[in-house]
Write a protein that holds these residues in place. Sequence first.
Motif, mmCIF file in Angstrom:
data_model
loop_
_atom_site.group_PDB
_atom_site.id
_atom_site.type_symbol
_atom_site.label_atom_id
_atom_site.label_comp_id
_atom_site.label_asym_id
_atom_site.label_seq_id
_atom_site.Cartn_x
_atom_site.Cartn_y
_atom_site.Cartn_z
ATOM 1 N N HIS A 1 30.211 -11.040 17.273
ATOM 2 C CA HIS A 1 29.494 -10.221 18.244
ATOM 3 C C HIS A 1 29.063 -8.911 17.574
ATOM 4 N N TYR A 2 27.855 -8.463 17.903
ATOM 5 C CA TYR A 2 27.301 -7.257 17.291
ATOM 6 C C TYR A 2 27.046 -6.176 18.333
ATOM 7 N N ALA A 3 27.231 -4.925 17.917
ATOM 8 C CA ALA A 3 26.821 -3.755 18.689
ATOM 9 C C ALA A 3 25.767 -3.047 17.851
ATOM 10 N N GLY A 4 24.518 -3.170 18.263
ATOM 11 C CA GLY A 4 23.433 -2.696 17.413
ATOM 12 C C GLY A 4 23.386 -3.552 16.164
ATOM 13 N N ASP A 5 23.392 -2.926 15.003
ATOM 14 C CA ASP A 5 23.344 -3.674 13.741
ATOM 15 C C ASP A 5 24.720 -3.910 13.143
ATOM 16 N N ARG A 6 25.773 -3.428 13.808
ATOM 17 C CA ARG A 6 27.110 -3.504 13.230
ATOM 18 C C ARG A 6 27.954 -4.578 13.906
ATOM 19 N N PRO A 7 28.731 -5.322 13.130
ATOM 20 C CA PRO A 7 29.669 -6.281 13.750
ATOM 21 C C PRO A 7 30.649 -5.535 14.656
ATOM 22 N N PHE A 8 30.860 -6.074 15.844
ATOM 23 C CA PHE A 8 31.703 -5.414 16.847
ATOM 24 C C PHE A 8 33.022 -6.165 17.072
ATOM 25 N N CYS A 9 32.962 -7.498 17.032
ATOM 26 C CA CYS A 9 34.151 -8.294 17.332
ATOM 27 C C CYS A 9 34.008 -9.686 16.728
ATOM 28 N N LEU A 10 35.081 -10.171 16.120
ATOM 29 C CA LEU A 10 35.139 -11.536 15.605
ATOM 30 C C LEU A 10 35.924 -12.373 16.603
ATOM 31 N N GLU A 11 35.300 -13.435 17.089
ATOM 32 C CA GLU A 11 35.924 -14.329 18.071
ATOM 33 C C GLU A 11 36.222 -15.676 17.414
ATOM 34 N N GLU A 12 37.492 -16.077 17.465
ATOM 35 C CA GLU A 12 37.922 -17.381 16.955
ATOM 36 C C GLU A 12 38.578 -18.123 18.123
ATOM 37 N N ARG A 13 37.958 -19.195 18.580
ATOM 38 C CA ARG A 13 38.335 -19.816 19.842
ATOM 39 C C ARG A 13 38.564 -21.314 19.697
ATOM 40 N N LEU A 14 39.567 -21.815 20.441
ATOM 41 C CA LEU A 14 39.810 -23.241 20.593
ATOM 42 C C LEU A 14 39.599 -23.600 22.060
ATOM 43 N N VAL B 1 42.451 -2.912 6.284
ATOM 44 C CA VAL B 1 42.172 -1.838 7.241
ATOM 45 C C VAL B 1 42.716 -2.256 8.607
ATOM 46 N N PRO B 2 43.276 -1.336 9.408
ATOM 47 C CA PRO B 2 43.817 -1.707 10.720
ATOM 48 C C PRO B 2 42.743 -2.282 11.646
ATOM 49 N N VAL B 3 43.116 -3.334 12.328
ATOM 50 C CA VAL B 3 42.256 -3.935 13.342
ATOM 51 C C VAL B 3 43.082 -4.132 14.607
ATOM 52 N N LEU B 4 42.383 -4.198 15.739
ATOM 53 C CA LEU B 4 43.019 -4.508 17.018
ATOM 54 C C LEU B 4 42.780 -5.983 17.313
ATOM 55 N N THR C 1 41.649 -22.753 27.110
ATOM 56 C CA THR C 1 41.169 -22.178 25.856
ATOM 57 C C THR C 1 42.181 -21.178 25.304
ATOM 58 N N GLN C 2 42.152 -21.032 24.018
ATOM 59 C CA GLN C 2 42.904 -19.975 23.337
ATOM 60 C C GLN C 2 41.917 -19.247 22.438
ATOM 61 N N VAL C 3 41.951 -17.915 22.465
ATOM 62 C CA VAL C 3 40.993 -17.154 21.682
ATOM 63 C C VAL C 3 41.702 -15.995 20.985
ATOM 64 N N ARG C 4 41.224 -15.683 19.791
ATOM 65 C CA ARG C 4 41.687 -14.528 19.028
ATOM 66 C C ARG C 4 40.474 -13.632 18.802
ATOM 67 N N LEU C 5 40.524 -12.419 19.343
ATOM 68 C CA LEU C 5 39.441 -11.451 19.232
ATOM 69 C C LEU C 5 39.897 -10.332 18.303
ATOM 70 N N THR C 6 39.152 -10.105 17.229
ATOM 71 C CA THR C 6 39.516 -9.084 16.247
ATOM 72 C C THR C 6 38.461 -7.988 16.250
ATOM 73 N N TYR C 7 38.910 -6.749 16.522
ATOM 74 C CA TYR C 7 38.034 -5.585 16.578
ATOM 75 C C TYR C 7 38.405 -4.608 15.465
ATOM 76 N N PRO C 8 37.436 -3.981 14.801
ATOM 77 C CA PRO C 8 37.773 -2.861 13.909
ATOM 78 C C PRO C 8 38.565 -1.819 14.698
ATOM 79 N N GLY C 9 39.677 -1.354 14.128
ATOM 80 C CA GLY C 9 40.614 -0.535 14.882
ATOM 81 C C GLY C 9 40.040 0.709 15.515
ATOM 82 N N GLY C 10 39.059 1.326 14.894
ATOM 83 C CA GLY C 10 38.514 2.565 15.431
ATOM 84 C C GLY C 10 37.370 2.377 16.404
ATOM 85 N N GLN C 11 37.030 1.127 16.747
ATOM 86 C CA GLN C 11 35.847 0.887 17.575
ATOM 87 C C GLN C 11 36.159 0.281 18.931
#
Length: 246
Positions: A135-148, A203-206, A220-230
Amino acid sequence: MTSATQASKSLHQRILEDIEDNILSGRWPPGHKIPSEQVLAEDYGCSRMTVNKVVTQLARAGLVLRRRKTGSIVMPQNSQSAILEIYDIRDEVEALDLAYRHDILARTARAASKTELSALGLPPRRKLLAVTCLHYAGDRPFCLEERLINLSIVPEAAEADFADLAPGPWLLDHVPWNAAEHRIAAEAASPTAANLLHIAPEVPVLVVERQTWRLDETVTQVRLTYPGGQHALTARFTPSQRPNAA
């Protein structure tokens, strides 16, 4: 499997889905007395044993309370009042006044591994759809989604390309759920996540991990990874929802 067995299974699922839909849609509110097993058996042209199995499954999932003499009543459903609600990532991005888009990086339909069957609490021979979405916010990656996704519960997901709707909102539009569990942790970015999110490794991520159920089986099971400061998590709750310790 014989055709008679297939027909019986199909009828069981249809009764289950009809009652579940009445409950989760609110047409049958908490306290509503559902039709008796005899009435349901007559309405669907099946045996009381079939109906009994359906009601037993609904009770085990916490959707109804069985009473021996007075019948089964609808239980209160708390999925909509959870402290952590299920948000659409698009809404998170647009709340920042940034343009949203998502890319599907991978999607694979396959048999669940033994580890996945155990982790998701699934019976043997279940098929899963594994989806990776960025997922992107503007031109920057915002969140990585890994889903089953459990294809036994959502078979139509096997044909979905998720081009217009990302997997999360697509699932909310296609299948009801009655329970969810969140796990939130601060972790060091894995090499794969760091590369996709354009951040340095370690780098820390949430990380938000979520599992949802329909009745007593994982949807479903999902893992959402966000850059820690965003990213930040906000919750509003009432005194009846307060944790045991302040």
